[in-house]
Structure formats: structure tokens, C-alpha cells
Design a protein around this motif. Structure first.
Motif, mmCIF file in Angstrom:
data_model
loop_
_atom_site.group_PDB
_atom_site.id
_atom_site.type_symbol
_atom_site.label_atom_id
_atom_site.label_comp_id
_atom_site.label_asym_id
_atom_site.label_seq_id
_atom_site.Cartn_x
_atom_site.Cartn_y
_atom_site.Cartn_z
ATOM 1 N N UNK A 285 -15.014 92.673 29.201
ATOM 2 C CA UNK A 285 -14.589 92.545 30.871
ATOM 3 C C UNK A 285 -15.677 93.057 31.643
ATOM 4 N N UNK A 286 -16.926 92.573 31.180
ATOM 5 C CA UNK A 286 -18.115 92.956 32.104
ATOM 6 C C UNK A 286 -18.629 91.623 33.020
ATOM 7 N N UNK A 287 -18.365 90.335 32.448
ATOM 8 C CA UNK A 287 -18.793 89.358 33.263
ATOM 9 C C UNK A 287 -18.089 88.101 33.031
ATOM 10 N N UNK A 288 -17.690 87.476 34.221
ATOM 11 C CA UNK A 288 -17.091 86.253 34.373
ATOM 12 C C UNK A 288 -17.698 85.376 35.397
ATOM 13 N N UNK A 289 -18.819 85.849 36.030
ATOM 14 C CA UNK A 289 -19.424 84.855 36.949
ATOM 15 C C UNK A 289 -20.053 83.753 36.390
ATOM 16 N N UNK A 290 -20.427 82.895 37.341
ATOM 17 C CA UNK A 290 -20.774 81.664 36.767
ATOM 18 C C UNK A 290 -22.448 81.733 36.258
ATOM 19 N N UNK A 291 -22.972 82.628 36.821
ATOM 20 C CA UNK A 291 -24.435 83.166 36.430
ATOM 21 C C UNK A 291 -24.792 84.810 36.288
ATOM 22 N N UNK A 292 -25.901 85.076 35.633
ATOM 23 C CA UNK A 292 -26.336 86.502 35.903
ATOM 24 C C UNK A 292 -27.699 86.328 35.985
ATOM 25 N N UNK A 293 -28.201 87.382 36.676
ATOM 26 C CA UNK A 293 -29.727 87.399 36.914
ATOM 27 C C UNK A 293 -30.467 88.559 36.048
ATOM 28 N N UNK A 294 -31.769 88.385 35.658
ATOM 29 C CA UNK A 294 -32.572 89.466 34.936
ATOM 30 C C UNK A 294 -33.518 89.676 35.869
ATOM 31 N N UNK A 295 -33.307 90.804 36.393
ATOM 32 C CA UNK A 295 -34.629 91.338 37.225
ATOM 33 C C UNK A 295 -35.093 92.671 36.862
ATOM 34 N N UNK A 296 -36.179 92.699 36.590
ATOM 35 C CA UNK A 296 -36.946 93.675 36.030
ATOM 36 C C UNK A 296 -36.312 94.373 34.625
ATOM 37 N N UNK A 297 -35.655 95.725 34.931
ATOM 38 C CA UNK A 297 -35.104 96.316 33.537
ATOM 39 C C UNK A 297 -33.530 95.879 33.835
ATOM 40 N N UNK A 298 -33.160 95.169 34.514
ATOM 41 C CA UNK A 298 -31.777 95.058 34.937
ATOM 42 C C UNK A 298 -31.067 93.776 34.678
ATOM 43 N N UNK A 299 -29.965 93.500 34.394
ATOM 44 C CA UNK A 299 -29.127 92.181 34.554
ATOM 45 C C UNK A 299 -28.009 92.502 35.699
ATOM 46 N N UNK A 300 -27.838 91.583 36.428
ATOM 47 C CA UNK A 300 -26.923 91.563 37.731
ATOM 48 C C UNK A 300 -25.829 90.599 37.313
ATOM 49 N N UNK B 258 -6.440 94.737 28.338
ATOM 50 C CA UNK B 258 -6.402 94.773 26.933
ATOM 51 C C UNK B 258 -7.326 93.744 26.415
ATOM 52 N N UNK B 259 -7.926 93.013 27.272
ATOM 53 C CA UNK B 259 -8.755 91.599 26.670
ATOM 54 C C UNK B 259 -9.913 92.302 26.168
ATOM 55 N N UNK B 260 -10.572 91.486 25.221
ATOM 56 C CA UNK B 260 -11.720 91.788 24.249
ATOM 57 C C UNK B 260 -12.991 90.720 24.631
ATOM 58 N N UNK B 261 -12.576 89.941 25.832
ATOM 59 C CA UNK B 261 -13.500 88.866 26.120
ATOM 60 C C UNK B 261 -14.367 89.079 27.296
ATOM 61 N N UNK B 262 -15.190 88.135 27.714
ATOM 62 C CA UNK B 262 -16.086 88.383 29.167
ATOM 63 C C UNK B 262 -17.016 89.353 28.699
ATOM 64 N N UNK B 263 -17.903 89.006 28.062
ATOM 65 C CA UNK B 263 -18.997 89.980 27.714
ATOM 66 C C UNK B 263 -20.640 89.439 27.710
ATOM 67 N N UNK B 264 -21.576 90.236 27.572
ATOM 68 C CA UNK B 264 -22.726 89.538 27.324
ATOM 69 C C UNK B 264 -23.327 89.900 26.109
ATOM 70 N N UNK B 265 -24.228 89.345 25.708
ATOM 71 C CA UNK B 265 -25.106 89.317 24.273
ATOM 72 C C UNK B 265 -26.521 89.049 24.473
ATOM 73 N N UNK B 266 -27.219 89.949 23.527
ATOM 74 C CA UNK B 266 -28.701 89.775 23.644
ATOM 75 C C UNK B 266 -29.066 89.553 22.089
ATOM 76 N N UNK B 267 -30.137 88.441 21.996
ATOM 77 C CA UNK B 267 -30.258 88.232 20.388
ATOM 78 C C UNK B 267 -31.788 88.358 20.395
ATOM 79 N N UNK B 268 -32.509 88.716 19.565
ATOM 80 C CA UNK B 268 -34.154 88.628 19.505
ATOM 81 C C UNK B 268 -34.321 87.669 18.743
ATOM 82 N N UNK B 269 -34.808 86.462 19.201
ATOM 83 C CA UNK B 269 -35.103 85.030 18.693
ATOM 84 C C UNK B 269 -35.876 84.890 17.680
#
Length: 297
Positions: free
Chosen positions: A224-239, A201-212
Motif C-alpha cells: 500500500x505504497x504505490x499505485x500511481x502510473x509512474x514514479x520519479x527518482x530524484x536525488x536520494x528520493x523516490x516520489x 489488509x492488502x499486501x499489494x501495491x509496492x516498490x521493489x529494488x534489484x541490483x542488476x
């Protein structure tokens, strides 16, 4: 004497001008409803994401600060010079203020993107805790980091974002904190994580993208998508990774232009850190071992 009197206001003006670099307006990032949709569409030819093929699990690691290879050390690859569990190796890069606007203390600096990104939290309290120490005695780092400063060297005035309006939802009683932040190609990507393992039921642990350039939110991933210490941006993907006690542990691949989850890979325990070695292999540290993946398109 007249020359000295002339120099005093000039020096004062110089100090004020320099201070303005870090006294910018704090912008609130727009909070969106979690409806599983995105405001963004992938550009033509950018919808295909990476695939991962697991190659091996390691034997248990003797050192939590190492990955699979001697060249893959957290301090070398993870991309923030302030890395450390305490203040003994808390190294503030030149030009980064330890305190912002008199009340925000530096928590960390990430250097994995196009330019450094600093995060700030509330100044540690000097009130005694039940065991006789204060927060300041424990660490000088900012608490509950939710302020993001973009340290673009090409800009005279730095940009600062406040993510606090993203961190409270009706289903979550705990504040979230920024875990990782990076700027790539004019977009700020950051992860908001809670301190406990997510539940269904958690609504936390997510990624956000903002046009600076426009300060507009491009997308927010599902919770409930991410709680790893980091993430990687590779080509068209986020790991990234999600896991913890009582929930399945997975590595996820998202489309970096939409935030939509496209692939998932089961792992035996939660992923903490991700890195790509010189052999172009993806490595992830788990609780007591690492896992390696071949990256394919």
C-alpha cells in the motif's frame, strides 16, 4: 553453388546468434516477507530525502493527457514511446522484440532511466469473449505484464526477470502487474500494482529494488505504497502516489536506497502521473486537476 552452400549455414548461425540476444535465461526475483524492514542501508550522506511544498491546485483539466504546462505532455515527459490507450499509437522502438521467446507479448517500453526497459505479459488470447471479440481484437499488448527485459545497449545479451513469484500472497487473490520500471545506477526499480483500490489488509501495491549486477533484491517497500502510473527518482528520493475509492490519497517520498517511506502529503484525489518541469517544479495529475509542489532539500 559451393559458395551458396557455404553461406547458408553462416547465415543460419548469424540468425541464431542474433536471436540469442532475446533468448536469455529468465531470472526469478527473490520474494521477501513484508515485515516493514529493508535489506539495504542508505550510504553515508544519502539518508536525507526531498521535501515538497505545495504551491497550487489547478482548475479542472480539460484534457487528461496534459499536465500544468503546454510543455508537459505525457508523450513528451513520461518516458515510454509505446504510450497509448489502444494500438493506434502503440509504437515499438527499434530493436525491441514485439514477442519474446515465442509466448511473451510486449506491453510497454520505458525510457526514463539509464537505458530502456521493456515489460512483457502473456500473449493475448484468440478465444471469443462473451461480447463476441477476442483479446487479440482489442489490443496486441501483453496481458498481466510481469516479465522485465533490460535493454542495455552495452550488453550483448539482454537480461530478463520474471516477477510473478512476487505477485501472489495469502491475502491477495488478484495478480499484480508491473506498472512502471526504470534502471538507475545499476539498480532496477519497479512498481507492482493490483487492478483494484487497496484496502487495509492488502499486501499489494509496492516498490521493489534489484541490483542488476548481482540479481539480489535490495529492498521491497511496505505494501500500500504505490499505485500511481509512474514514479520519479530524484536525488536520494523516490516520489510516488497511492489512492483510490474509499482510502486516503497521498503523495509519498521514499528513500531510494532503503524503500522506507519518509514523508507523505495529502491530496484531494489519487495521483496518476508525476513530472518535473523546466521550472524545477513537481507536477502531479490527479483525477480532474493537477497539483504543483516546490521541491526543497
Amino acid at each position: 553453388m559451393k559458395k551458396t552452400l557455404f553461406l547458408i549455414p553462416f547465415l543460419f548461425l548469424t540468425l541464431i546468434t542474433a536471436a540469442q540476444d532475446f533468448q536469455t535465461e529468465i531470472k526469478l526475483i527473490e520474494a521477501l516477507d513484508f515485515n516493514g524492514k529493508t535489506l539495504a542501508k542508505a550510504p553515508a550522506g544519502k539518508s536525507q530525502t526531498l521535501q515538497l511544498a505545495r504551491t497550487k491546485f489547478s482548475t479542472p483539466l480539460a484534457n487528461y493527457t496534459s499536465l500544468a504546462l503546454p510543455s508537459l505532455k505525457l508523450g513528451n515527459i513520461i518516458g515510454h514511446p509505446t504510450l497509448g490507450w489502444d494500438d493506434t499509437d502503440f509504437k515499438i522502438p527499434e530493436g525491441v522484440p514485439a514477442v519474446y521467446d515465442g509466448k511473451w507479448a510486449l506491453n510497454d517500453v520505458f525510457t526514463d532511466g539509464d537505458f530502456p526497459v521493456a515489460i512483457y505479459g502473456r500473449t493475448p488470447s484468440d478465444e471469443l469473449l462473451p461480447w463476441g471479440k477476442t483479446e487479440q481484437d482489442i489490443s496486441c499488448r501483453g496481458r498481466d505484464p510481469h516479465l522485465i527485459m533490460l535493454l542495455d545497449p552495452s550488453k550483448e545479451v539482454k537480461k530478463v526477470y520474471n516477477t510473478r513469484n512476487l505477485t501472489i500472497t495469502p491475502k491477495d487473490s488478484l495478480f499484480q502487474s508491473i506498472e512502471w520500471a526504470v534502471v538507475k545506477d545499476g539498480v532496477l526499480y519497479f512498481s507492482e500494482c493490483i487492478s483494484t483500490a487497496p484496502d487495509k489488509d492488502s499486501q499489494g501495491d509496492y516498490l521493489v529494488a534489484v541490483d542488476i549486477n548481482t540479481d539480489k533484491t535490495l529492498w521491497m517497500s511496505k505494501p500500500r505504497t504505490v499505485n500511481s502510473s509512474n514514479f520519479l527518482i530524484v536525488d536520494n528520493s523516490i516520489i510516488c502516489g497511492l489512492g483510490g475509492s474509499g482510502i486516503p490519497d497521498y503523495i509519498y517520498v521514499l528513500n531510494r536506497y532503503t524503500g522506507v517511506k519518509t514523508r507523505e502529503y495529502w491530496i484531494p484525489s489519487a495521483a496518476s502521473w508525476f513530472a518535473i518541469g523546466e521550472d524545477k517544479t513537481l507536477y502531479a495529475t490527479l483525477y480532474d486537476k493537477h497539483v504543483a509542489f516546490k521541491i526543497t532539500k
